[in-house]
Structures are given as C-alpha cells and as structure tokens.
Design a protein around this motif. Structure first.
Motif, PDB file in Angstrom:
ATOM      1  N   TYR A   3       0.834  -1.198   0.000  1.00  0.00           N
ATOM      2  CA  TYR A   3       0.000   0.000   0.000  1.00  0.00           C
ATOM      3  C   TYR A   3       0.872   1.253   0.000  1.00  0.00           C
ATOM      4  CZ  TYR A   3      -4.575  -2.144   0.702  1.00  0.00           C
ATOM      5  OH  TYR A   3      -5.746  -2.841   0.528  1.00  0.00           O
ATOM      6  N   ILE A   4       0.512   2.207  -0.845  1.00  0.00           N
ATOM      7  CA  ILE A   4       1.108   3.536  -0.817  1.00  0.00           C
ATOM      8  C   ILE A   4       0.071   4.479  -0.211  1.00  0.00           C
ATOM      9  CG2 ILE A   4       2.185   5.399  -2.114  1.00  0.00           C
ATOM     10  CD1 ILE A   4       3.717   2.786  -2.350  1.00  0.00           C
ATOM     11  N   ILE A   5       0.396   5.069   0.924  1.00  0.00           N
ATOM     12  CA  ILE A   5      -0.474   6.066   1.551  1.00  0.00           C
ATOM     13  C   ILE A   5       0.070   7.436   1.181  1.00  0.00           C
ATOM     14  CG2 ILE A   5      -1.334   6.994   3.728  1.00  0.00           C
ATOM     15  CD1 ILE A   5      -1.182   4.210   4.906  1.00  0.00           C
ATOM     16  N   TYR A   6      -0.733   8.194   0.455  1.00  0.00           N
ATOM     17  CA  TYR A   6      -0.281   9.453  -0.138  1.00  0.00           C
ATOM     18  C   TYR A   6      -0.916  10.615   0.621  1.00  0.00           C
ATOM     19  CZ  TYR A   6       1.298  12.416  -4.053  1.00  0.00           C
ATOM     20  OH  TYR A   6       1.930  13.348  -4.838  1.00  0.00           O
ATOM     21  N   GLY A   7      -0.086  11.321   1.391  1.00  0.00           N
ATOM     22  CA  GLY A   7      -0.573  12.426   2.200  1.00  0.00           C
ATOM     23  C   GLY A   7      -0.513  13.756   1.475  1.00  0.00           C
ATOM     24  N   GLY A   8      -0.855  14.792   2.201  1.00  0.00           N
ATOM     25  CA  GLY A   8      -0.935  16.126   1.610  1.00  0.00           C
ATOM     26  C   GLY A   8       0.213  17.031   1.984  1.00  0.00           C
ATOM     27  N   GLY A   9       1.399  16.465   2.199  1.00  0.00           N
ATOM     28  CA  GLY A   9       2.567  17.263   2.559  1.00  0.00           C
ATOM     29  C   GLY A   9       3.040  18.137   1.413  1.00  0.00           C
ATOM     30  N   PRO A  10       4.084  18.943   1.653  1.00  0.00           N
ATOM     31  CA  PRO A  10       4.602  19.843   0.614  1.00  0.00           C
ATOM     32  C   PRO A  10       5.004  19.093  -0.653  1.00  0.00           C
ATOM     33  CG  PRO A  10       5.542  20.390   2.751  1.00  0.00           C
ATOM     34  CD  PRO A  10       4.801  19.106   2.931  1.00  0.00           C
ATOM     35  N   ALA A  11       4.514  19.569  -1.788  1.00  0.00           N
ATOM     36  CA  ALA A  11       4.755  18.882  -3.059  1.00  0.00           C
ATOM     37  C   ALA A  11       6.236  18.797  -3.402  1.00  0.00           C
ATOM     38  CB  ALA A  11       3.995  19.593  -4.181  1.00  0.00           C
ATOM     39  N   ALA A  12       7.030  19.768  -2.927  1.00  0.00           N
ATOM     40  CA  ALA A  12       8.455  19.791  -3.269  1.00  0.00           C
ATOM     41  C   ALA A  12       9.196  18.568  -2.751  1.00  0.00           C
ATOM     42  CB  ALA A  12       9.100  21.060  -2.716  1.00  0.00           C
ATOM     43  N   LEU A  13       8.668  17.916  -1.708  1.00  0.00           N
ATOM     44  CA  LEU A  13       9.345  16.755  -1.133  1.00  0.00           C
ATOM     45  C   LEU A  13       8.728  15.425  -1.551  1.00  0.00           C
ATOM     46  CD1 LEU A  13      10.252  17.744   2.548  1.00  0.00           C
ATOM     47  CD2 LEU A  13      11.815  17.123   0.707  1.00  0.00           C
ATOM     48  N   ILE A  14       7.580  15.457  -2.197  1.00  0.00           N
ATOM     49  CA  ILE A  14       6.904  14.211  -2.560  1.00  0.00           C
ATOM     50  C   ILE A  14       7.426  13.716  -3.906  1.00  0.00           C
ATOM     51  CG2 ILE A  14       4.693  13.105  -3.027  1.00  0.00           C
ATOM     52  CD1 ILE A  14       3.350  15.188  -1.307  1.00  0.00           C
ATOM     53  N   PRO A  15       7.884  12.479  -3.984  1.00  0.00           N
ATOM     54  CA  PRO A  15       8.330  11.951  -5.280  1.00  0.00           C
ATOM     55  C   PRO A  15       7.184  11.952  -6.290  1.00  0.00           C
ATOM     56  CG  PRO A  15       8.995  10.508  -3.471  1.00  0.00           C
ATOM     57  CD  PRO A  15       8.034  11.496  -2.898  1.00  0.00           C
ATOM     58  N   ALA A  16       7.509  12.110  -7.550  1.00  0.00           N
ATOM     59  CA  ALA A  16       6.497  12.015  -8.600  1.00  0.00           C
ATOM     60  C   ALA A  16       5.875  10.623  -8.579  1.00  0.00           C
ATOM     61  CB  ALA A  16       7.126  12.294  -9.961  1.00  0.00           C
ATOM     62  N   ILE A 101       4.437   5.389   3.392  1.00  0.00           N
ATOM     63  CA  ILE A 101       3.834   6.711   3.555  1.00  0.00           C
ATOM     64  C   ILE A 101       4.662   7.726   2.785  1.00  0.00           C
ATOM     65  CG2 ILE A 101       3.301   8.576   5.174  1.00  0.00           C
ATOM     66  CD1 ILE A 101       2.801   6.473   7.318  1.00  0.00           C
ATOM     67  N   VAL A 102       4.032   8.430   1.853  1.00  0.00           N
ATOM     68  CA  VAL A 102       4.652   9.580   1.196  1.00  0.00           C
ATOM     69  C   VAL A 102       3.758  10.788   1.462  1.00  0.00           C
ATOM     70  CG1 VAL A 102       5.793   8.222  -0.598  1.00  0.00           C
ATOM     71  CG2 VAL A 102       3.499   9.105  -1.008  1.00  0.00           C
ATOM     72  N   GLY A 103       4.341  11.973   1.394  1.00  0.00           N
ATOM     73  CA  GLY A 103       3.561  13.163   1.706  1.00  0.00           C
ATOM     74  C   GLY A 103       3.313  13.327   3.190  1.00  0.00           C
ATOM     75  N   GLY A 104       4.152  12.688   4.008  1.00  0.00           N
ATOM     76  CA  GLY A 104       4.002  12.792   5.456  1.00  0.00           C
ATOM     77  C   GLY A 104       5.130  13.559   6.118  1.00  0.00           C
ATOM     78  N   THR A 105       6.000  14.179   5.304  1.00  0.00           N
ATOM     79  CA  THR A 105       7.156  14.902   5.844  1.00  0.00           C
ATOM     80  C   THR A 105       7.191  16.322   5.287  1.00  0.00           C
ATOM     81  OG1 THR A 105       8.596  14.212   4.023  1.00  0.00           O
ATOM     82  CG2 THR A 105       8.495  12.763   5.942  1.00  0.00           C
ATOM     83  N   GLY A 106       7.973  17.170   5.931  1.00  0.00           N
ATOM     84  CA  GLY A 106       8.248  18.497   5.396  1.00  0.00           C
ATOM     85  C   GLY A 106       7.244  19.573   5.724  1.00  0.00           C
ATOM     86  N   GLY A 107       6.131  19.200   6.358  1.00  0.00           N
ATOM     87  CA  GLY A 107       5.129  20.185   6.736  1.00  0.00           C
ATOM     88  C   GLY A 107       5.134  20.411   8.233  1.00  0.00           C
ATOM     89  N   MET A 109       5.471  19.795  12.000  1.00  0.00           N
ATOM     90  CA  MET A 109       6.320  18.848  12.711  1.00  0.00           C
ATOM     91  C   MET A 109       5.503  17.876  13.551  1.00  0.00           C
ATOM     92  SD  MET A 109       9.778  19.605  14.903  1.00  0.00           S
ATOM     93  CE  MET A 109      10.543  20.316  13.451  1.00  0.00           C
ATOM     94  N   ASP A 110       4.373  18.332  14.111  1.00  0.00           N
ATOM     95  CA  ASP A 110       3.557  17.418  14.904  1.00  0.00           C
ATOM     96  C   ASP A 110       2.986  16.307  14.028  1.00  0.00           C
ATOM     97  OD1 ASP A 110       1.970  19.291  13.598  1.00  0.00           O
ATOM     98  OD2 ASP A 110       0.452  19.375  15.179  1.00  0.00           O
ATOM     99  N   HIS A 111       2.625  16.639  12.790  1.00  0.00           N
ATOM    100  CA  HIS A 111       2.136  15.613  11.873  1.00  0.00           C
ATOM    101  C   HIS A 111       3.241  14.612  11.534  1.00  0.00           C
ATOM    102  CE1 HIS A 111      -1.500  18.087  10.181  1.00  0.00           C
ATOM    103  NE2 HIS A 111      -1.627  17.747  11.450  1.00  0.00           N
ATOM    104  N   PHE A 112       4.453  15.123  11.316  1.00  0.00           N
ATOM    105  CA  PHE A 112       5.565  14.224  10.999  1.00  0.00           C
ATOM    106  C   PHE A 112       5.877  13.300  12.174  1.00  0.00           C
ATOM    107  CE2 PHE A 112      10.231  13.630  11.453  1.00  0.00           C
ATOM    108  CZ  PHE A 112      10.370  12.635  10.495  1.00  0.00           C
ATOM    109  N   LEU A 113       5.943  13.853  13.390  1.00  0.00           N
ATOM    110  CA  LEU A 113       6.259  13.026  14.554  1.00  0.00           C
ATOM    111  C   LEU A 113       5.173  11.986  14.805  1.00  0.00           C
ATOM    112  CD1 LEU A 113       7.743  15.701  16.986  1.00  0.00           C
ATOM    113  CD2 LEU A 113       8.970  13.908  15.757  1.00  0.00           C
ATOM    114  N   SER A 114       3.921  12.350  14.552  1.00  0.00           N
ATOM    115  CA  SER A 114       2.855  11.359  14.720  1.00  0.00           C
ATOM    116  C   SER A 114       2.995  10.247  13.686  1.00  0.00           C
ATOM    117  CB  SER A 114       1.480  12.023  14.619  1.00  0.00           C
ATOM    118  OG  SER A 114       1.214  12.482  13.309  1.00  0.00           O
ATOM    119  N   ALA A 115       3.483  10.581  12.479  1.00  0.00           N
ATOM    120  CA  ALA A 115       3.733   9.552  11.466  1.00  0.00           C
ATOM    121  C   ALA A 115       4.838   8.606  11.921  1.00  0.00           C
ATOM    122  CB  ALA A 115       4.100  10.198  10.134  1.00  0.00           C
TER     123      ALA A 115
END
Length: 214
Positions: A3-16, A101-107, A109-115
C-alpha cells in the motif's frame, strides 16, 4: 500486496507518482489522505480508498476525487485519530507486505512526529519516504540491508537504549555497542558494500537513509 499512503505534505518533497511506481511497482494499492487524494486523482491514479475530513479541498476538487476512488470516506474534523492513522489502520487490516507513507514529511512537525509514532507501532513493515529520505523501524535481531541510492544512513534508538548494536558493511562499523537516545554516534554513516548487516539484542532502532537537498 503493498500500500502507498499518499498524504498532503509539501509537493516539493513528494516523489512524482511515476517515480513511486518505478520503485514500488505498478501493482501497488493507493490510499489518498485528505488533499493527497486530489493530487492522486489529478495524476490519473485510481485509489482503493480516500480518507480525511477534506476541508482543504474545494467542491470541484472533491468531485474529481470521487471519480478516482472506490471507497471515499469523509470524517469530521473533530475526531480522536489523525487522517493518516485512519489510513494506516485500514491498510494494516489488509495484511500487506509493506506500507509506504509519502507526503508525510516536510510540513507540520507534529504531523511528521505522529507519522513516526505510527511507524514505530505498526504491525506491518512501514516506511516513510520522500525525495531525500527513507525511514523504517527495526526490531531486535539481525537485519540484512542492501545499499540504496541514498548515500547516508543513520541509526537512532526508538527506545531508551539499544543493546549490542553491531554494524557490518558500512564505512563506520560497530561491534556490540550500547546506544542511548542522547547519542549521535550513528548519524551520517555511509555504505561501504552493496550488502550490509545491522544487528542488536534489545530495543528498537530507526534506520534513516538520506541525501542532501542541494
């Protein structure tokens, strides 16, 4: 099954999405989380599930999401679980070989730590990935790991202590060391061979592969 879980983090860090498919294969199953579901739908990716309160998408964007997902689920903003936790919980119930999980970093910090906490507690093999990092959690025992395109590899204790840490096949090997949370001993190691070994007797270890952004 993966499974790929695709979050809404900053697009600049999310792989295509093409890069994600190249790495993980075309037969992965996709879960969109909140605005991440719209990004997938707009990219022509069909999702098995979309979860979230979707307060960050417009009515038009929501209609786009519904054309690309089998199971769209809207949750109220006031709830005990994060949208990401709901997605991970659904994926774990399918008993996959891996959750990414992609799209779970770079935004936030509380969201990242919970991930990271979700990764540590997951019953499945779960990784957190972006363009410059890949992270996983290792249980006590022997782990054979393969050299990747990330030049740096770091190890951080997820528990208060990690006993008997031995590293083989890295630029800086270790033998039977005790690692504590206050230690930076294992930051910015590097691969020395195509295959390496990580072993330890007790505790839990975070393995972070990374590259510089510049």
């Amino acid at each position: 099954m993966k499974y790929i879980i695709y979050g809404g983090g900053p697009a600049a860090l999310i792989p295509a999405t093409e890069d994600i498919i190249e790495r993980h294969g075309r037969h992965v199953r996709w879960i969109g989380v909140d605005r991440g579901a719209f990004t997938l739908a707009e990219s022509g990716i069909s999702m098995e599930k979309a979860v979230g309160d979707f307060d960050s998408v417009s009515r038009r964007e929501w209609e786009t999401i519904k054309t690309a997902v089998q199971l769209p689920e809207i949750y109220p903003p006031e709830k005990n679980e994060t949208d990401l936790e709901l997605a991970v919980d659904f994926a774990e119930k399918q008993k996959p070989e891996q959750i990414v999980i992609v799209g779970g970093t770079g935004g936030r910090m509380d969201h990242f730590l919970s991930a990271v906490h979700l990764m540590e507690m997951s019953r499945s093999y779960l990784t957190i990935e972006d363009k410059v990092n890949r992270m996983c959690s290792l249980e006590a025992g022997l782990h054979c790991v393969s050299r990747s395109s990330f030049p740096y590899v770091s190890f951080l204790p997820a528990t208060d202590t990690v006993e008997g840490l031995t590293l083989k096949g890295f630029r800086y090997d270790l033998s039977n060391r005790k690692l504590t949370k206050k230690s930076t001993l294992c930051i910015s190691n590097e691969w020395n061979y195509t295959e390496a070994e990580v072993s330890f007797r007790t505790g839990r270890l975070l393995m972070v592969e990374s590259r510089d952004m510049y």
